[in-house]
Design an enzyme around this catalytic site. Structure first.
Site, PDB file in Angstrom:
ATOM      1  N   GLU A 131       5.448 -25.657 -34.248  1.00  0.00           N
ATOM      2  CA  GLU A 131       5.595 -24.302 -34.783  1.00  0.00           C
ATOM      3  C   GLU A 131       5.776 -24.414 -36.294  1.00  0.00           C
ATOM      4  O   GLU A 131       6.700 -25.090 -36.761  1.00  0.00           O
ATOM      5  CB  GLU A 131       6.807 -23.600 -34.162  1.00  0.00           C
ATOM      6  CG  GLU A 131       6.597 -23.248 -32.699  1.00  0.00           C
ATOM      7  CD  GLU A 131       7.811 -22.602 -32.048  1.00  0.00           C
ATOM      8  OE1 GLU A 131       7.611 -21.815 -31.093  1.00  0.00           O
ATOM      9  OE2 GLU A 131       8.959 -22.876 -32.438  1.00  0.00           O
ATOM     10  N   ASN A 165      11.694 -21.323 -28.364  1.00  0.00           N
ATOM     11  CA  ASN A 165      13.125 -21.306 -28.032  1.00  0.00           C
ATOM     12  C   ASN A 165      13.678 -19.910 -27.763  1.00  0.00           C
ATOM     13  O   ASN A 165      14.654 -19.769 -27.027  1.00  0.00           O
ATOM     14  CB  ASN A 165      13.946 -21.990 -29.125  1.00  0.00           C
ATOM     15  CG  ASN A 165      13.827 -23.500 -29.032  1.00  0.00           C
ATOM     16  OD1 ASN A 165      13.324 -24.010 -28.039  1.00  0.00           O
ATOM     17  ND2 ASN A 165      14.273 -24.200 -30.047  1.00  0.00           N
TER      18      ASN A 165
HETATM   19  C1  LIG Z   1      15.246 -27.512 -28.183  1.00  0.00           C
HETATM   20  C2  LIG Z   1      14.065 -27.274 -29.041  1.00  0.00           C
HETATM   21  O1  LIG Z   1      14.216 -26.912 -30.207  1.00  0.00           O
HETATM   22  C3  LIG Z   1      12.668 -27.394 -28.568  1.00  0.00           C
HETATM   23  C4  LIG Z   1      12.371 -28.313 -27.447  1.00  0.00           C
HETATM   24  O2  LIG Z   1      12.040 -29.439 -27.650  1.00  0.00           O
HETATM   25  S1  LIG Z   1      12.517 -27.659 -25.941  1.00  0.00           S
HETATM   26  C5  LIG Z   1      11.993 -28.956 -24.877  1.00  0.00           C
HETATM   27  C6  LIG Z   1      10.507 -29.053 -24.778  1.00  0.00           C
HETATM   28  N1  LIG Z   1      10.162 -30.123 -23.887  1.00  0.00           N
HETATM   29  C7  LIG Z   1       9.924 -29.924 -22.593  1.00  0.00           C
HETATM   30  O3  LIG Z   1       9.937 -28.821 -22.105  1.00  0.00           O
HETATM   31  C8  LIG Z   1       9.683 -31.188 -21.820  1.00  0.00           C
HETATM   32  C9  LIG Z   1       9.395 -30.923 -20.384  1.00  0.00           C
HETATM   33  N2  LIG Z   1       9.126 -32.164 -19.684  1.00  0.00           N
HETATM   34  C10 LIG Z   1       7.902 -32.772 -19.706  1.00  0.00           C
HETATM   35  O4  LIG Z   1       6.944 -32.285 -20.279  1.00  0.00           O
HETATM   36  C11 LIG Z   1       7.783 -34.075 -18.945  1.00  0.00           C
HETATM   37  O5  LIG Z   1       8.805 -34.131 -17.998  1.00  0.00           O
HETATM   38  C12 LIG Z   1       7.879 -35.340 -19.883  1.00  0.00           C
HETATM   39  C13 LIG Z   1       6.646 -35.394 -20.780  1.00  0.00           C
HETATM   40  C14 LIG Z   1       9.128 -35.335 -20.740  1.00  0.00           C
HETATM   41  C15 LIG Z   1       7.947 -36.596 -19.027  1.00  0.00           C
HETATM   42  O6  LIG Z   1       6.876 -36.590 -18.160  1.00  0.00           O
HETATM   43  P1  LIG Z   1       6.917 -37.374 -16.762  1.00  0.00           P
HETATM   44  O7  LIG Z   1       5.562 -37.280 -16.185  1.00  0.00           O
HETATM   45  O8  LIG Z   1       8.058 -36.904 -15.968  1.00  0.00           O
HETATM   46  O9  LIG Z   1       7.344 -38.819 -17.170  1.00  0.00           O
HETATM   47  P2  LIG Z   1       6.501 -40.049 -17.646  1.00  0.00           P
HETATM   48  O10 LIG Z   1       5.532 -40.460 -16.584  1.00  0.00           O
HETATM   49  O11 LIG Z   1       7.545 -41.036 -18.074  1.00  0.00           O
HETATM   50  O12 LIG Z   1       5.730 -39.547 -18.937  1.00  0.00           O
HETATM   51  C16 LIG Z   1       4.485 -38.853 -18.923  1.00  0.00           C
HETATM   52  C17 LIG Z   1       3.606 -39.400 -19.997  1.00  0.00           C
HETATM   53  O13 LIG Z   1       4.226 -39.228 -21.277  1.00  0.00           O
HETATM   54  C18 LIG Z   1       4.417 -40.498 -21.920  1.00  0.00           C
HETATM   55  N3  LIG Z   1       5.706 -40.446 -22.608  1.00  0.00           N
HETATM   56  C19 LIG Z   1       6.876 -39.916 -22.151  1.00  0.00           C
HETATM   57  N4  LIG Z   1       7.813 -39.979 -23.102  1.00  0.00           N
HETATM   58  C20 LIG Z   1       7.227 -40.552 -24.185  1.00  0.00           C
HETATM   59  C21 LIG Z   1       7.664 -40.872 -25.486  1.00  0.00           C
HETATM   60  N5  LIG Z   1       8.899 -40.604 -25.886  1.00  0.00           N
HETATM   61  N6  LIG Z   1       6.773 -41.460 -26.341  1.00  0.00           N
HETATM   62  C22 LIG Z   1       5.510 -41.715 -25.983  1.00  0.00           C
HETATM   63  N7  LIG Z   1       5.018 -41.423 -24.745  1.00  0.00           N
HETATM   64  C23 LIG Z   1       5.886 -40.861 -23.869  1.00  0.00           C
HETATM   65  C24 LIG Z   1       4.396 -41.521 -20.810  1.00  0.00           C
HETATM   66  O14 LIG Z   1       3.971 -42.775 -21.264  1.00  0.00           O
HETATM   67  C25 LIG Z   1       3.410 -40.911 -19.828  1.00  0.00           C
HETATM   68  O15 LIG Z   1       2.093 -41.170 -20.245  1.00  0.00           O
HETATM   69  P3  LIG Z   1       0.909 -41.268 -19.161  1.00  0.00           P
HETATM   70  O16 LIG Z   1       0.923 -39.990 -18.391  1.00  0.00           O
HETATM   71  O17 LIG Z   1      -0.322 -41.448 -19.967  1.00  0.00           O
HETATM   72  O18 LIG Z   1       1.284 -42.460 -18.335  1.00  0.00           O
END
Ligand SMILES: CC(=O)CC(=O)SCCNC(=O)CCNC(=O)[C@H](O)C(C)(C)COP(=O)(O)OP(=O)(O)OC[C@H]1O[C@@H](n2cnc3c(N)ncnc32)[C@H](O)[C@@H]1OP(=O)(O)O
Ligand SMILES: NC(=O)C1=CN([C@@H]2O[C@H](COP(=O)(O)OP(=O)(O)OC[C@H]3O[C@@H](n4cnc5c(N)ncnc54)[C@H](O)[C@@H]3O)[C@@H](O)[C@H]2O)C=CC1
Length: 310
Positions: A176, A214
């Site tokens: 954003e 958010n």
């Molecule tokens: C508070 C604020 O101001 C704003 C915010 O950020 S609000 C929060 C926003 N974020 C969200 O809503 C996150 C919601 N969760 C998700 O999208 C997913 O659960 C997640 C991406 C975090 C994890 O996904 P998952 O499928 O459960 O786990 P996982 O298999 O470990 O990871 C998925 C992929 O991301 C990659 N990955 C996860 N974390 C990573 C990181 N920190 N760095 C690099 N790659 C990463 C993994 O390697 C994996 O890649 P492949 O699919 O190619 O193998």
């Protein structure tokens, strides 16, 4: 003076657009700062990552290296040597420092990702504004504070804006870009171009509480905590419900633990102070209790759930 233009390159990686910003200083080496440093270095930029705590910087470098390894496995599936080179080269572009003033001497862009507290951010930005070269753009990754309010302490209001990333930064594709009342068009365009250069899809938002994501996400998470607090359903069932019933990748309580319950509380408290009549922003006793017990979620090993300490 540096002109922040956009050079379009014809290569097949996700960063098809290259920004004129080459030197980035990221302040705050926690959850978000380390991710922002990673994506900048991955995109070929020189990065200085700053934190008040040198242990945090050691931990950040380790987690960036691990996460670059995950990215490399994906991009260089059948070419492990190229993957290793990608990790080593990206890591070599990241330097660390505990001194923000010396770390911004050649910065084109500073992205602040320190604690969500207006007084602490003001203190930092006053120093940065005095010490940074005149062309340097200052940006905050704040989740919930007003960009104009943060910018109130700097002289270069035209070169100040919001760059709000999402956690985990290397994975979440959105950025954003927030234009404050006095952000110049040149600064806004430079921020948009830089966001694209680090592989993000950029959306534009006015300086309103919570911007887009958010403003919608935090009240939803807060309602989930209230639902759990009332005993209407277990934490596990609330999370399963939203994953399987609404298609979210994480349930709201898991997400609270992931974002950090301390950060979530900072956001809600700030909004409640500003908008005391808004029921969605009212303090939540259970959230306050967990935070007062140091249960911030994944980063401290316990929140709504327990985690292995990293
Ligand atoms: C508070 C604020 O101001 C704003 C915010 O950020 S609000 C929060 C926003 N974020 C969200 O809503 C996150 C919601 N969760 C998700 O999208 C997913 O659960 C997640 C991406 C975090 C994890 O996904 P998952 O499928 O459960 O786990 P996982 O298999 O470990 O990871 C998925 C992929 O991301 C990659 N990955 C996860 N974390 C990573 C990181 N920190 N760095 C690099 N790659 C990463 C993994 O390697 C994996 O890649 P492949 O699919 O190619 O193998
Ligand atoms: N956690 C999340 O999911 C998201 C958080 N944000 C925002 O990003 C910012 C940082 O959040 P997190 O990374 O989650 O916090 P964090 O607690 O993981 O990291 C903050 C870091 O800042 C350091 N710090 C504090 N004061 C400092 C100073 N004066 N100078 C240098 N370093 C300092 C701390 O030592 C800590 O390492 C906050 O404004 C937050 O609202 C934005 C998007 C998502």
């Amino acid at each position: 003076m540096i002109q922040f233009g956009v050079i379009v390159r014809n290569f097949s990686s996700s960063s098809a657009v290259q920004s004129a910003i080459k030197n980035v200083t990221v302040i705050g080496g926690g959850l978000m700062g380390s991710g922002i440093a990673q994506v900048s270095a991955q995109a070929g930029q020189n990065v200085i990552l700053v934190d008040v705590n040198s242990d945090v910087l050691t931990k950040s470098q380790k987690s960036i290296s691990n996460n670059l390894g995950r990215v490399a496995k994906k991009i260089y599936k059948d070419k492990p040597q190229e993957g290793e080179k990608f990790v080593t080269e990206s890591m070599s572009r990241i330097k660390t420092s505990t001194d923000p003033v010396s770390a911004i001497k050649s910065a084109d862009l500073v992205v602040e990702a320190i604690v969500e507290n207006i007084d602490v951010k003001h203190e930092l930005f006053k120093k940065l504004d005095e010490a940074a070269p005149s062309h340097t753009i200052l940006a905050s990754n704040t989740s919930s504070l007003s960009i104009d309010e943060i910018a109130s302490v700097v002289k270069r209001k035209d070169k100040f804006g919001g760059l709000h990333f999402f956690n985990p930064v290397p994975v979440m594709r959105l950025l954003e870009v927030v234009k404050g009342a006095e952000t110049s068009d040149a600064t806004y365009e430079a921020m948009m171009a830089w966001g694209k250069s680090v592989g993000k899809t950029c959306i534009t938002c006015k300086d309103t509480p919570g911007f887009v994501v958010n403003r919608l996400l935090v009240p939803y998470m807060a309602e989930a905590v209230r639902l759990f607090e009332r005993g209407d359903a277990s934490a596990r069932d609330i999370d399963i419900a939203m994953k399987l019933g609404a298609g979210y990748p994480m349930g709201p309580l898991e997400l609270g633990d992931y974002v950090g319950l301390d950060t979530t509380k900072f956001i809600l408290d700030g909004w409640h102070k500003k908008y005391p009549e808004e029921a969605l922003f009212k303090p939540i006793p259970l959230l306050n209790k967990l935070v007062s017990e140091g249960k911030f979620g994944v980063k401290t090993g316990e929140g709504f759930y327990k985690y292995e300490k990293k």
